[in-house]
Design a protein around this motif. Structure first.
Motif, PDB file in Angstrom:
ATOM      1  N   LEU A 149      -4.037  35.515  23.995  1.00 41.80           N
ATOM      2  CA  LEU A 149      -2.859  35.497  24.256  1.00 41.80           C
ATOM      3  C   LEU A 149      -2.296  37.075  24.814  1.00 41.80           C
ATOM      4  CD1 LEU A 149      -2.030  32.664  21.540  1.00 41.80           C
ATOM      5  CD2 LEU A 149      -3.567  32.855  23.814  1.00 41.80           C
ATOM      6  N   GLY A 150      -1.064  36.771  25.393  1.00 38.20           N
ATOM      7  CA  GLY A 150       0.389  37.423  25.390  1.00 38.20           C
ATOM      8  C   GLY A 150      -0.807  38.594  26.707  1.00 38.20           C
ATOM      9  N   SER A 151      -1.169  38.500  27.402  1.00 40.98           N
ATOM     10  CA  SER A 151      -2.320  39.455  28.540  1.00 40.98           C
ATOM     11  C   SER A 151      -3.124  40.422  28.041  1.00 40.98           C
ATOM     12  CB  SER A 151      -0.858  39.828  29.451  1.00 40.98           C
ATOM     13  OG  SER A 151      -1.472  39.972  31.085  1.00 40.98           O
ATOM     14  N   ASN A 152      -3.365  40.392  26.285  1.00 41.66           N
ATOM     15  CA  ASN A 152      -3.540  41.670  26.023  1.00 41.66           C
ATOM     16  C   ASN A 152      -5.014  42.150  26.691  1.00 41.66           C
ATOM     17  OD1 ASN A 152      -2.216  42.217  23.803  1.00 41.66           O
ATOM     18  ND2 ASN A 152      -3.216  40.401  23.421  1.00 41.66           N
ATOM     19  N   ILE A 153      -5.562  40.721  27.403  1.00 43.61           N
ATOM     20  CA  ILE A 153      -6.877  41.400  28.370  1.00 43.61           C
ATOM     21  C   ILE A 153      -6.354  41.909  29.677  1.00 43.61           C
ATOM     22  CG2 ILE A 153      -6.359  39.540  29.897  1.00 43.61           C
ATOM     23  CD1 ILE A 153      -9.915  38.678  30.061  1.00 43.61           C
ATOM     24  N   GLY A 154      -5.413  41.973  30.107  1.00 49.14           N
ATOM     25  CA  GLY A 154      -4.495  43.033  30.992  1.00 49.14           C
ATOM     26  C   GLY A 154      -4.542  44.323  30.763  1.00 49.14           C
ATOM     27  N   ASN A 155      -4.831  44.792  29.253  1.00 45.26           N
ATOM     28  CA  ASN A 155      -5.440  46.255  28.863  1.00 45.26           C
ATOM     29  C   ASN A 155      -6.138  47.302  28.989  1.00 45.26           C
ATOM     30  OD1 ASN A 155      -2.529  45.637  26.818  1.00 45.26           O
ATOM     31  ND2 ASN A 155      -2.052  46.897  29.020  1.00 45.26           N
ATOM     32  N   PHE A 156      -7.581  46.214  28.969  1.00 49.91           N
ATOM     33  CA  PHE A 156      -8.546  46.432  29.091  1.00 49.91           C
ATOM     34  C   PHE A 156      -9.099  47.304  31.059  1.00 49.91           C
ATOM     35  CE2 PHE A 156     -10.106  43.365  27.106  1.00 49.91           C
ATOM     36  CZ  PHE A 156     -10.043  43.906  25.337  1.00 49.91           C
ATOM     37  N   PRO A 157      -9.637  48.325  31.086  1.00 50.16           N
ATOM     38  CA  PRO A 157      -9.668  48.957  32.351  1.00 50.16           C
ATOM     39  C   PRO A 157     -10.509  48.181  33.055  1.00 50.16           C
ATOM     40  CG  PRO A 157     -10.099  50.197  30.179  1.00 50.16           C
ATOM     41  CD  PRO A 157      -9.639  49.612  29.937  1.00 50.16           C
ATOM     42  N   PHE A 158     -10.190  47.615  34.332  1.00 55.07           N
ATOM     43  CA  PHE A 158     -10.698  46.589  35.543  1.00 55.07           C
ATOM     44  C   PHE A 158     -12.098  46.370  35.007  1.00 55.07           C
ATOM     45  CE2 PHE A 158     -11.771  43.787  38.378  1.00 55.07           C
ATOM     46  CZ  PHE A 158     -10.316  42.795  38.411  1.00 55.07           C
ATOM     47  N   ALA A 159     -12.727  47.478  34.859  1.00 48.78           N
ATOM     48  CA  ALA A 159     -14.203  46.971  35.131  1.00 48.78           C
ATOM     49  C   ALA A 159     -14.948  46.529  33.821  1.00 48.78           C
ATOM     50  CB  ALA A 159     -15.152  48.664  35.236  1.00 48.78           C
ATOM     51  N   GLU A 160     -14.177  46.929  32.325  1.00 46.58           N
ATOM     52  CA  GLU A 160     -14.203  46.525  31.148  1.00 46.58           C
ATOM     53  C   GLU A 160     -14.428  45.030  31.147  1.00 46.58           C
ATOM     54  OE1 GLU A 160     -13.178  49.567  27.580  1.00 46.58           O
ATOM     55  OE2 GLU A 160     -13.861  50.619  29.611  1.00 46.58           O
ATOM     56  N   ILE A 161     -12.771  44.738  31.229  1.00 51.67           N
ATOM     57  CA  ILE A 161     -12.851  43.198  30.947  1.00 51.67           C
ATOM     58  C   ILE A 161     -13.535  42.652  31.336  1.00 51.67           C
ATOM     59  CG2 ILE A 161     -11.750  41.134  32.259  1.00 51.67           C
ATOM     60  CD1 ILE A 161      -9.182  43.290  33.129  1.00 51.67           C
ATOM     61  N   LYS A 162     -14.762  42.161  32.160  1.00 49.20           N
ATOM     62  CA  LYS A 162     -16.231  41.975  32.324  1.00 49.20           C
ATOM     63  C   LYS A 162     -16.917  41.864  31.082  1.00 49.20           C
ATOM     64  CE  LYS A 162     -19.119  42.189  35.629  1.00 49.20           C
ATOM     65  NZ  LYS A 162     -19.522  42.949  36.854  1.00 49.20           N
ATOM     66  N   ILE A 163     -17.177  42.889  30.699  1.00 43.36           N
ATOM     67  CA  ILE A 163     -17.871  43.964  29.764  1.00 43.36           C
ATOM     68  C   ILE A 163     -17.129  42.645  28.783  1.00 43.36           C
ATOM     69  CG2 ILE A 163     -18.514  45.539  28.284  1.00 43.36           C
ATOM     70  CD1 ILE A 163     -18.409  47.268  30.771  1.00 43.36           C
ATOM     71  N   PHE A 164     -15.824  42.520  28.536  1.00 45.65           N
ATOM     72  CA  PHE A 164     -15.225  42.436  26.838  1.00 45.65           C
ATOM     73  C   PHE A 164     -15.607  41.061  27.226  1.00 45.65           C
ATOM     74  CE2 PHE A 164     -11.750  40.271  25.368  1.00 45.65           C
ATOM     75  CZ  PHE A 164     -11.648  40.051  23.922  1.00 45.65           C
ATOM     76  N   LEU A 165     -15.259  39.816  28.021  1.00 46.09           N
ATOM     77  CA  LEU A 165     -15.692  38.629  28.412  1.00 46.09           C
ATOM     78  C   LEU A 165     -17.521  38.411  27.904  1.00 46.09           C
ATOM     79  CD1 LEU A 165     -13.259  37.768  31.324  1.00 46.09           C
ATOM     80  CD2 LEU A 165     -13.131  37.300  28.598  1.00 46.09           C
ATOM     81  N   LYS A 166     -17.846  39.058  28.251  1.00 42.89           N
ATOM     82  CA  LYS A 166     -19.520  38.732  28.317  1.00 42.89           C
ATOM     83  C   LYS A 166     -19.759  39.072  26.908  1.00 42.89           C
ATOM     84  CE  LYS A 166     -21.995  38.935  32.380  1.00 42.89           C
ATOM     85  NZ  LYS A 166     -23.023  39.497  33.584  1.00 42.89           N
ATOM     86  N   LYS A 167     -19.324  39.934  26.284  1.00 38.20           N
ATOM     87  CA  LYS A 167     -19.222  40.468  24.735  1.00 38.20           C
ATOM     88  C   LYS A 167     -18.661  39.114  24.018  1.00 38.20           C
ATOM     89  CE  LYS A 167     -19.790  44.049  22.121  1.00 38.20           C
ATOM     90  NZ  LYS A 167     -18.574  46.157  22.617  1.00 38.20           N
ATOM     91  N   LEU A 168     -18.173  39.034  24.291  1.00 36.46           N
ATOM     92  CA  LEU A 168     -17.379  37.612  23.710  1.00 36.46           C
ATOM     93  C   LEU A 168     -18.069  36.860  23.210  1.00 36.46           C
ATOM     94  CD1 LEU A 168     -14.842  36.942  21.960  1.00 36.46           C
ATOM     95  CD2 LEU A 168     -13.359  36.566  24.417  1.00 36.46           C
ATOM     96  N   CYS A 169     -18.913  36.124  24.372  1.00 42.78           N
ATOM     97  CA  CYS A 169     -19.704  34.970  24.856  1.00 42.78           C
ATOM     98  C   CYS A 169     -20.581  35.453  23.754  1.00 42.78           C
ATOM     99  CB  CYS A 169     -19.790  34.764  25.997  1.00 42.78           C
ATOM    100  SG  CYS A 169     -18.439  34.177  27.393  1.00 42.78           S
ATOM    101  N   GLN A 170     -21.105  36.474  23.607  1.00 42.16           N
ATOM    102  CA  GLN A 170     -22.333  36.701  22.717  1.00 42.16           C
ATOM    103  C   GLN A 170     -22.040  35.523  21.080  1.00 42.16           C
ATOM    104  OE1 GLN A 170     -22.879  41.127  22.123  1.00 42.16           O
ATOM    105  NE2 GLN A 170     -24.372  40.796  24.784  1.00 42.16           N
ATOM    106  N   PHE A 171     -20.575  35.623  20.401  1.00 37.72           N
ATOM    107  CA  PHE A 171     -20.642  34.806  19.576  1.00 37.72           C
ATOM    108  C   PHE A 171     -19.529  33.557  19.661  1.00 37.72           C
ATOM    109  CE2 PHE A 171     -19.412  39.287  19.207  1.00 37.72           C
ATOM    110  CZ  PHE A 171     -19.344  39.663  17.516  1.00 37.72           C
ATOM    111  N   LEU A 172     -20.852  33.021  20.551  1.00 38.16           N
ATOM    112  CA  LEU A 172     -19.949  31.905  20.807  1.00 38.16           C
ATOM    113  C   LEU A 172     -21.261  30.915  21.653  1.00 38.16           C
ATOM    114  CD1 LEU A 172     -16.892  32.059  23.131  1.00 38.16           C
ATOM    115  CD2 LEU A 172     -16.768  32.271  20.718  1.00 38.16           C
ATOM    116  N   GLN A 173     -21.291  29.393  21.824  1.00 36.21           N
ATOM    117  CA  GLN A 173     -22.263  28.863  21.839  1.00 36.21           C
ATOM    118  C   GLN A 173     -21.697  27.879  22.411  1.00 36.21           C
ATOM    119  OE1 GLN A 173     -23.631  26.738  17.933  1.00 36.21           O
ATOM    120  NE2 GLN A 173     -24.266  28.758  17.584  1.00 36.21           N
ATOM    121  N   ALA A 174     -22.600  26.799  23.588  1.00 39.07           N
ATOM    122  CA  ALA A 174     -22.568  25.835  24.504  1.00 39.07           C
ATOM    123  C   ALA A 174     -21.161  24.450  23.321  1.00 39.07           C
ATOM    124  CB  ALA A 174     -23.606  24.993  24.835  1.00 39.07           C
ATOM    125  N   GLY A 175     -20.299  24.523  23.964  1.00 41.15           N
ATOM    126  CA  GLY A 175     -19.501  23.254  23.695  1.00 41.15           C
ATOM    127  C   GLY A 175     -17.692  24.037  22.343  1.00 41.15           C
TER     128      GLY A 175
END
Ligand code: AVI
Length: 331
Positions: free
Chosen positions: A169-195
């Motif tokens: 929350l809180g727009s914390n995602i906005g504090n990453f350098p722009f190019a790293e946002i995508k990398i962060f989301l992809k990395k986060l998805c590695q901990f997630l499964q369908a559903g």
């Protein structure tokens, strides 16, 4: 004697372990042609208190807008991720979890089968939250996790049939350098499964003057928050940054959506960080970039989501359309 691992830093291995990365980042950032300091070092005890104050400022609309979303749309948000199947509600960078608590109360009223997992880099903040939750919501199952986001997520247990619902929350995602946002989301998805699902808070593009004012507030609290970084460096590495020789400066680029904050040297000066055998020469009006806070359009959010293979399920905004909490699903 220089250290092979950290070539720009002298005797870094003599420093306490938790200060070594900080030292390396400070020296590397201040050695660059365009000087930088990372905003992740804003949050020592003083910085965290100043950030609490910022969140209550009339000029800092972000917290109010997101609180409004949670207050008036909590049932719709909950219906978007709640299931009969048990789940972990993971709050990345939970802090004092003020906004999340609005949903936690409703989830408990619905007798939902879930565990609250606040995750924060600051052990102090987590301990305070845990004792506060024990008083305010004693029936809430809480499993706090301290540390770096991904290291802590790796410790997160997933019993069979359990889903993960991650809040960022809180727009914390906005504090990453722009190019790293995508990398962060992809990395986060590695901990997630369908559903599994994600709720992310994004600050939206709006009147540039309003944005700039939020980062250069009339009461000077954001300036103090920025200066505190120099104070922290002085304290940690026996430095002699003279805070009066700097100016807080904030500017917004309405095309890139980047809100940038700087500390500007108002005169030629030499600064020494004694513990690091490091001397810095600054010219008059030279800038140190200290923070970026990105603002997004809904179209840009959709692009980011698609790049990370996330499906946008629901978008919740406040009445002014200043902020969006977006519910994504995985897989
Ligand atoms: C934590 N983060 C989302 C805040 C922001 O808006 O970028 C930090 C902040 N910096 C200045 N004011 C608030």
């Amino acid at each position: 004697m220089k250290n092979d691992l950290y070539p720009n830093v002298v005797n870094i291995t003599n420093l306490p372990f938790e200060q070594q990365q900080f030292a390396q980042d400070v020296v590397q950032g201040l050695t660059k042609k365009q000087k930088t300091l990372s905003s992740k070092y804003f949050y020592d005890a003083t910085g965290s208190k100043l950030f609490q104050k910022i969140m209550d400022l009339p000029d800092y609309y972000l917290t109010r807008a997101e609180t409004e979303i949670f207050t008036y749309q909590k049932e719709e948000i909950i219906s978007g991720f709640c299931s009969a199947q048990p789940f972990n509600l993971v709050d990345l960078g939970a802090g004092d979890a003020t906004k999340t608590k609005i949903l936690l109360r409703s989830l408990l009223q619905r007798q939902t089968n879930f565990t609250f997992v606040p995750l924060d880099i600051s052990l102090d903040a987590l301990q305070e939250l845990q004792s506060n939750l024990a008083l305010e919501l004693p029936q809430l199952p809480v499993v706090p996790l301290a540390g770096d986001y991904f290291k802590a997520l790796a410790q997160l247990k997933r019993e069979s049939g359990m889903r993960q619902v991650i809040f960022f929350l809180g727009s914390n995602i906005g504090n990453f350098p722009f190019a790293e946002i995508k990398i962060f989301l992809k990395k986060l998805c590695q901990f997630l499964q369908a559903g599994d699902q994600l709720v992310i808070g994004f600050d939206l593009k709006k009147d540039p003057r309003l944005i700039r004012q939020a980062y250069d507030d009339a009461e000077g609290i954001t300036a103090a928050f920025n200066f505190n970084l120099l104070r922290r460096i002085n304290e940690t590495f026996t430095g002699n940054f003279e805070l009066n020789n700097f100016q807080h400066f904030a500017e917004y680029n309405p095309i890139s959506g980047e809100m940038r904050s700087y500390l500007i040297s108002t005169q030629d000066q030499e600064v020494t960080l004694q513990d690091l055998d490091f001397t810095l020469n600054l010219q008059a009006w030279e800038a140190i970039h200290t923070e970026s806070s990105y603002k997004f359009s809904e179209a840009e959010i959709q692009v980011l989501a698609a790049e990370a293979d996330l499906k946008t399920q629901l978008i919740f905004t406040d009445k002014n359309h200043y902020f969006a909490d977006v519910l994504f699903s995985v897989g």
